[in-house]
Design a protein around this motif. Structure first.
Motif, PDB file in Angstrom:
ATOM      1  N   ASP A   1      -8.628   4.197  -2.391  1.00 29.09           N
ATOM      2  CA  ASP A   1      -7.088   6.242  -2.488  1.00 29.09           C
ATOM      3  C   ASP A   1      -6.154   5.465  -1.520  1.00 29.09           C
ATOM      4  O   ASP A   1      -4.984   5.858  -1.808  1.00 29.09           O
ATOM      5  CB  ASP A   1      -8.348   7.552  -2.270  1.00 29.09           C
ATOM      6  CG  ASP A   1      -8.429   7.829  -3.768  1.00 29.09           C
ATOM      7  OD1 ASP A   1      -7.815   7.390  -5.177  1.00 29.09           O
ATOM      8  OD2 ASP A   1      -8.960   9.071  -3.485  1.00 29.09           O
ATOM      9  N   ASP A   2      -6.879   5.035  -0.199  1.00 26.66           N
ATOM     10  CA  ASP A   2      -5.671   4.719   0.888  1.00 26.66           C
ATOM     11  C   ASP A   2      -4.549   3.884   0.552  1.00 26.66           C
ATOM     12  O   ASP A   2      -3.435   3.656   1.191  1.00 26.66           O
ATOM     13  CB  ASP A   2      -6.235   4.619   1.908  1.00 26.66           C
ATOM     14  CG  ASP A   2      -7.610   3.193   2.049  1.00 26.66           C
ATOM     15  OD1 ASP A   2      -7.723   2.757   0.481  1.00 26.66           O
ATOM     16  OD2 ASP A   2      -8.598   3.022   2.567  1.00 26.66           O
ATOM     17  N   CYS A   3      -4.879   2.916  -0.828  1.00 24.69           N
ATOM     18  CA  CYS A   3      -3.629   1.976  -0.954  1.00 24.69           C
ATOM     19  C   CYS A   3      -3.040   2.655  -2.214  1.00 24.69           C
ATOM     20  O   CYS A   3      -1.992   1.706  -2.162  1.00 24.69           O
ATOM     21  CB  CYS A   3      -4.459   0.627  -1.513  1.00 24.69           C
ATOM     22  SG  CYS A   3      -5.427   0.120  -0.060  1.00 24.69           S
TER      23      CYS A   3
ATOM     24  N   VAL B   1       6.553  -2.641  -5.026  1.00 23.69           N
ATOM     25  CA  VAL B   1       4.631  -1.799  -4.709  1.00 23.69           C
ATOM     26  C   VAL B   1       3.985  -2.939  -4.502  1.00 23.69           C
ATOM     27  O   VAL B   1       3.697  -3.154  -5.980  1.00 23.69           O
ATOM     28  CB  VAL B   1       4.816  -0.297  -4.953  1.00 23.69           C
ATOM     29  CG1 VAL B   1       4.466   0.117  -5.801  1.00 23.69           C
ATOM     30  CG2 VAL B   1       3.856   0.490  -3.664  1.00 23.69           C
ATOM     31  N   VAL B   2       2.433  -3.150  -4.087  1.00 23.74           N
ATOM     32  CA  VAL B   2       1.812  -3.529  -4.024  1.00 23.74           C
ATOM     33  C   VAL B   2       0.896  -3.500  -3.480  1.00 23.74           C
ATOM     34  O   VAL B   2       0.692  -2.871  -2.211  1.00 23.74           O
ATOM     35  CB  VAL B   2       1.685  -5.408  -3.735  1.00 23.74           C
ATOM     36  CG1 VAL B   2       0.389  -6.130  -3.856  1.00 23.74           C
ATOM     37  CG2 VAL B   2       2.860  -5.813  -3.703  1.00 23.74           C
ATOM     38  N   PRO B   3      -0.367  -2.661  -3.874  1.00 20.61           N
ATOM     39  CA  PRO B   3      -1.399  -2.041  -3.262  1.00 20.61           C
ATOM     40  C   PRO B   3      -2.360  -3.097  -3.421  1.00 20.61           C
ATOM     41  O   PRO B   3      -3.113  -4.485  -3.940  1.00 20.61           O
ATOM     42  CB  PRO B   3      -1.970  -0.736  -4.578  1.00 20.61           C
ATOM     43  CG  PRO B   3      -1.899  -1.816  -5.877  1.00 20.61           C
ATOM     44  CD  PRO B   3      -1.020  -1.911  -5.270  1.00 20.61           C
ATOM     45  N   THR B   4      -3.347  -3.059  -2.047  1.00 24.35           N
ATOM     46  CA  THR B   4      -4.019  -4.514  -1.581  1.00 24.35           C
ATOM     47  C   THR B   4      -5.312  -3.955  -2.311  1.00 24.35           C
ATOM     48  O   THR B   4      -6.396  -5.118  -1.900  1.00 24.35           O
ATOM     49  CB  THR B   4      -3.940  -4.813   0.074  1.00 24.35           C
ATOM     50  OG1 THR B   4      -4.317  -2.869  -0.011  1.00 24.35           O
ATOM     51  CG2 THR B   4      -2.568  -5.103   0.173  1.00 24.35           C
ATOM     52  N   HIS B   5      -5.655  -3.086  -2.348  1.00 26.48           N
ATOM     53  CA  HIS B   5      -7.174  -2.782  -2.684  1.00 26.48           C
ATOM     54  C   HIS B   5      -7.199  -1.218  -4.055  1.00 26.48           C
ATOM     55  O   HIS B   5      -5.919  -0.909  -3.756  1.00 26.48           O
ATOM     56  CB  HIS B   5      -8.306  -3.046  -2.042  1.00 26.48           C
ATOM     57  CG  HIS B   5      -8.155  -1.953  -1.094  1.00 26.48           C
ATOM     58  ND1 HIS B   5      -7.856  -2.176  -0.117  1.00 26.48           N
ATOM     59  CD2 HIS B   5      -9.611  -1.052  -0.830  1.00 26.48           C
ATOM     60  CE1 HIS B   5      -8.002  -0.981   0.882  1.00 26.48           C
ATOM     61  NE2 HIS B   5      -9.110  -0.273   0.335  1.00 26.48           N
TER      62      HIS B   5
ATOM     63  N   ASP C   1       1.321  -1.136   0.405  1.00 27.07           N
ATOM     64  CA  ASP C   1      -0.223  -0.151   0.112  1.00 27.07           C
ATOM     65  C   ASP C   1       0.739   1.402  -0.057  1.00 27.07           C
ATOM     66  O   ASP C   1       1.833   1.648   0.693  1.00 27.07           O
ATOM     67  CB  ASP C   1      -1.052   0.088   1.382  1.00 27.07           C
ATOM     68  CG  ASP C   1      -2.245  -0.972   0.936  1.00 27.07           C
ATOM     69  OD1 ASP C   1      -2.245  -1.322   0.332  1.00 27.07           O
ATOM     70  OD2 ASP C   1      -2.759  -0.808   2.130  1.00 27.07           O
ATOM     71  N   THR C   2       0.991   1.713  -0.496  1.00 24.04           N
ATOM     72  CA  THR C   2       1.415   3.621  -1.143  1.00 24.04           C
ATOM     73  C   THR C   2      -0.260   4.310   0.023  1.00 24.04           C
ATOM     74  O   THR C   2      -0.584   4.378   0.255  1.00 24.04           O
ATOM     75  CB  THR C   2       1.312   4.311  -2.213  1.00 24.04           C
ATOM     76  OG1 THR C   2       0.087   4.644  -2.025  1.00 24.04           O
ATOM     77  CG2 THR C   2       1.428   2.916  -3.614  1.00 24.04           C
ATOM     78  N   PRO C   3       1.349   4.879   0.705  1.00 22.19           N
ATOM     79  CA  PRO C   3       0.716   6.386   1.469  1.00 22.19           C
ATOM     80  C   PRO C   3      -0.917   7.263   0.484  1.00 22.19           C
ATOM     81  O   PRO C   3      -0.840   6.614  -0.422  1.00 22.19           O
ATOM     82  CB  PRO C   3       1.708   7.829   1.380  1.00 22.19           C
ATOM     83  CG  PRO C   3       3.470   7.023   1.509  1.00 22.19           C
ATOM     84  CD  PRO C   3       2.432   5.107   0.073  1.00 22.19           C
ATOM     85  N   SER C   4      -1.201   7.797   0.853  1.00 20.59           N
ATOM     86  CA  SER C   4      -2.540   8.161   0.694  1.00 20.59           C
ATOM     87  C   SER C   4      -1.970   9.193  -0.355  1.00 20.59           C
ATOM     88  O   SER C   4      -3.912  10.005  -0.940  1.00 20.59           O
ATOM     89  CB  SER C   4      -3.516   8.734   1.884  1.00 20.59           C
ATOM     90  OG  SER C   4      -3.274   9.458   2.681  1.00 20.59           O
TER      91      SER C   4
END
Length: 246
Positions: A107-109, A100-104, A74-77
């Motif tokens: 925006d918060d990911c 980097v892996v966004p989990t969904h 998850d990235t910062p928002s």
């Protein structure tokens, strides 16, 4: 107070605080970003998202490091906090960010995903997340997987896995077996949390999804939720109970 102390204190508060061995203690802190250590090679990053329904919300992510390499989950928002996190990993930890892996798809990911792409950091996400980012005109992760993706960080691995629908229909979790740390993302609630935003949720399946996760990894010691304080497997139990069908 001596002049030198006045000069040093702001640096300690807003800049690099170092890599203290104390866990759950901030090792970096600014108005945009906080990073704290939760295990020997695992950090929790915290950024802030302004929402209409819940006000200013703390949003968690995870960084795993090994042998001068790092993975970010998850990235910062937002872009500014993401720039700070990238700089801290590179300059503070002296690590190369391998992925980097966004989990969904919220925006918060992935609010800062473009900043990682600017740094030539490859991104991975479930095919469901990629489809949803495209449908919602959001930054699109570069590499997709169906159910499971293993990523190497130094000599260790992190397993990213889809267990079913919950907070969203694409939510995945990341597990670092070497230190038994789970980043549950928004699928997992901190103890005492409310159900939160349910606009894209499947509340009928949420409890069963977390139950599958708990059964797959009974050895988990540390759990980082999408929002709030980390803990142990009691966070899984709390989430299962919170969404258990009546």
């Amino acid at each position: 107070m001596p002049l030198l102390a006045y000069l040093i204190l702001p640096f300690l508060f807003f800049g690099f605080i170092g890599t203290s061995s104390g866990q759950d203690k901030p090792v970096y802190q600014s108005e945009n970003l906080v990073v704290q250590k939760v295990a020997d090679h695992v950090y929790q990053h915290i950024s802030y998202l302004q929402t209409q329904s819940f006000g200013k919300v703390e949003c968690n992510g995870m960084v795993v490091v090994n042998n001068k390499e790092a993975l970010v989950f998850d990235t910062p928002s937002n872009a500014k906090a993401t720039q700070e996190l990238i700089k801290w990993v590179q300059d503070g930890l002296h690590c190369q960010i391998k992925a980097v892996v966004p989990t969904h798809f919220h925006d918060d990911c992935l609010g800062g995903l473009d900043e990682f792409h600017k740094q030539q950091v490859p991104s991975y996400a479930s095919q469901r997340t990629i489809e949803l980012t495209k449908a919602n005109s959001l930054p699109v992760p570069q590499h997709g997987f169906d159910t499971v993706q293993e990523l190497k960080v130094g000599s260790k691995k992190v397993v990213v896995e889809y267990f079913g629908e919950g907070h969203t229909r694409d939510n995945v979790v990341a597990y670092y077996p070497a230190e038994k740390v789970l980043f549950g993302g928004c699928l997992i609630k901190e103890t005492g949390a409310t159900k939160g935003y349910l606009g894209d949720a499947n509340t009928n399946e949420w409890s069963a999804t977390v139950t599958k996760l708990k059964q797959k990894y009974p050895e988990i010691k540390k759990v980082i939720p999408g929002h709030g304080k980390p803990g142990g497997t009691e966070l899984l139990d709390y989430t299962i109970g919170l969404f258990r069908p009546e």
